[in-house]
Design a protein around this motif. Structure first.
Motif, PDB file in Angstrom:
ATOM      1  N   THR A   1      97.974  -5.330  93.950  1.00 37.23           N
ATOM      2  CA  THR A   1      96.950  -6.277  93.498  1.00 37.23           C
ATOM      3  C   THR A   1      96.937  -7.538  94.369  1.00 37.23           C
ATOM      4  OG1 THR A   1      98.513  -7.180  91.878  1.00 37.23           O
ATOM      5  CG2 THR A   1      96.995  -5.483  91.111  1.00 37.23           C
ATOM      6  N   LYS A  23      96.977  -7.351  97.509  1.00 38.82           N
ATOM      7  CA  LYS A  23      96.297  -6.886  98.725  1.00 38.82           C
ATOM      8  C   LYS A  23      97.193  -7.043  99.958  1.00 38.82           C
ATOM      9  CE  LYS A  23      91.809  -7.709  96.622  1.00 38.82           C
ATOM     10  NZ  LYS A  23      90.532  -8.433  96.683  1.00 38.82           N
ATOM     11  N   ALA A  47      92.916  -2.176 101.427  1.00 39.41           N
ATOM     12  CA  ALA A  47      91.998  -1.488 100.512  1.00 39.41           C
ATOM     13  C   ALA A  47      92.414  -0.032 100.315  1.00 39.41           C
ATOM     14  CB  ALA A  47      90.573  -1.570 101.032  1.00 39.41           C
ATOM     15  N   GLY A  62      95.942   0.429  98.765  1.00 35.50           N
ATOM     16  CA  GLY A  62      95.989   0.068  97.352  1.00 35.50           C
ATOM     17  C   GLY A  62      95.495   1.152  96.424  1.00 35.50           C
ATOM     18  N   ILE A  63      94.613   2.050  96.909  1.00 34.03           N
ATOM     19  CA  ILE A  63      94.054   3.085  96.043  1.00 34.03           C
ATOM     20  C   ILE A  63      94.641   4.463  96.312  1.00 34.03           C
ATOM     21  CG2 ILE A  63      91.877   1.849  95.772  1.00 34.03           C
ATOM     22  CD1 ILE A  63      90.624   3.786  97.795  1.00 34.03           C
ATOM     23  N   SER A  64      95.504   4.585  97.324  1.00 33.06           N
ATOM     24  CA  SER A  64      96.089   5.875  97.665  1.00 33.06           C
ATOM     25  C   SER A  64      97.146   6.276  96.642  1.00 33.06           C
ATOM     26  CB  SER A  64      96.729   5.835  99.053  1.00 33.06           C
ATOM     27  OG  SER A  64      95.764   5.591 100.042  1.00 33.06           O
ATOM     28  N   GLN A  65      97.131   7.547  96.228  1.00 32.53           N
ATOM     29  CA  GLN A  65      98.160   8.034  95.312  1.00 32.53           C
ATOM     30  C   GLN A  65      99.521   8.076  95.987  1.00 32.53           C
ATOM     31  OE1 GLN A  65      96.728  11.855  93.792  1.00 32.53           O
ATOM     32  NE2 GLN A  65      96.309  10.902  91.822  1.00 32.53           N
ATOM     33  N   THR A  98      97.377  11.265  85.941  1.00 33.55           N
ATOM     34  CA  THR A  98      96.712   9.976  85.709  1.00 33.55           C
ATOM     35  C   THR A  98      97.326   9.254  84.520  1.00 33.55           C
ATOM     36  OG1 THR A  98      94.638  10.837  86.615  1.00 33.55           O
ATOM     37  CG2 THR A  98      94.499   8.851  85.263  1.00 33.55           C
TER      38      THR A  98
END
Length: 366
Positions: free
Chosen positions: A32, A34, A243, A246-249, A325
């Protein structure tokens, strides 16, 4: 655990390092914040070091005693036993989370057609066998595995550098959003995971082959692995950008896949996956071991009595979350909010109790 089981200073140091690596590379901690996620890691590790000093002080004032013994001594036999039982469940829960991580990682990367129930059972049985053999076997594993793992990480970083994939310019502007996003990302999340999980060593330091506490080895191992984790966090952002990272599993796996243009080596993702397996397996094994050790301390029965029952609970509980998830949402949500109770609040109460007893001379142990 039998008193004859003893481990060396180096084994404890290696275990701390491998335990702290654990499942940490699976995530971009402090995402968060970044591009400042590495600063969040710095903040979290610094706060975790203060907590480590508290834990070492508690152990220093209770030589040769593990957490369960401390709880019963300082909180009273019945309240201490109840809290100790809750800690045993907490350790088993944390072990379960790593079992599920292992199952999900296997399904995503290597064996998509193999049922997770089978792969998770294999990992639990591996841990069960090592724990059945005792502490000396468990602590021997990092001596072999950690050097190999670190060599592989170094080789991967060198290859990323040669390919020109690393751009530390992606880490700027430093503190572009101010200091608060860094602090909010670090506290309590990064302190709880992975640094606060050092609470398990209140169950393990008493196994040291010498009287007292291996302070030098513990501190050096913590500082070295903190620098490693901070660097790996910065590396993921430097390769992928804040970006995407931050969203990669699996950010580090995605980072290594940027080396796909190399002609002389293929399927580096398998190497990364194997490294993640090692870290997760050791972390799962240590939580499992501590849960068994706690039950042995609470009941007075040999640890081997509890290896199979605790393993069965861990394996069964790994199916409670319906999908990956939900597993991540619980792990990085409610679970992290509960961690400070076990990692900070109870150790603080324990430290206060030890200080009061020592101050007013109400315990002959100090």
């Amino acid at each position: 655990m039998p008193n004859k089981e003893q481990v060396s200073s180096l084994q404890i140091a290696f275990m701390i390092m491998l335990f702290e690596i654990g499942s940490t590379p699976l995530f971009l901690l402090g995402g968060t914040a970044k591009q400042d996620s590495w600063l969040a890691m710095c903040t979290g590790s610094a706060a975790g070091f203060i907590l480590l000093l508290l834990l070492m002080w508690i152990q220093w004032r209770s030589p040769g005693t593990d957490l369960i013994g401390m709880l019963k001594l300082h909180f009273g036999k019945l309240p201490g036993a109840v809290i100790g039982g809750v800690y045993s469940l907490y350790f088993a829960y944390q072990s379960m989370r790593n079992v599920r991580d292992l199952g999900e990682l296997t399904a995503m990367t290597m064996l998509p057609r193999t049922p997770m129930s089978v792969t998770m059972l294999v990992f639990v049985l591996l841990a069960l066998y090592a724990i059945w053999k005792g502490a000396e076997v468990v602590f021997r594993l990092p001596e072999v595995l950690l050097p190999v793992m670190l060599v592989f990480y170094i080789l991967l970083v060198i290859m990323l550098g040669i390919m020109g994939a690393i751009d530390f310019g992606r880490l700027s502007p430093v503190l572009g959003g101010g200091l608060m996003p860094v602090i909010e990302a670090a506290l309590p999340e990064i302190v709880s995971f992975p640094f606060g999980q050092m609470i398990v060593f209140l169950m393990l330091w008493s196994l040291w082959e010498k009287p007292g506490l291996p302070v030098k080895y513990t501190v050096n191992a913590y500082l070295l692995i903190s620098l490693f984790l901070i660097f790996m966090n910065a590396l993921n952002v430097a390769v992928l950008g804040p970006a995407i990272a931050g969203i990669s599993q699996l950010p580090f796996l995605k980072t290594v896949r940027t080396l796909s243009n190399l002609k002389f080596v293929e399927r580096l993702d398998i190497l990364v996956t194997a490294q993640l397996f090692v870290g997760l397996l050791i972390k799962m094994m240590i939580f499992y071991f501590c849960s068994v050790k706690a039950m042995a301390g609470l009941t007075g029965k040999p640890a081997k009595w509890w290896v199979f029952p605790v393993g069965a609970v861990i394996y069964g509980a790994s199916f409670l979350e319906r999908d990956y998830t939900q597993h991540i949402a619980i792990g990085l949500g409610p679970s992290l909010k509960l961690d400070p109770v076990f990692q900070v609040a109870i150790p603080l109460l324990l430290a206060v109790s030890i200080w009061v007893r020592g101050r007013f001379g109400r315990s002959g142990n100090f």
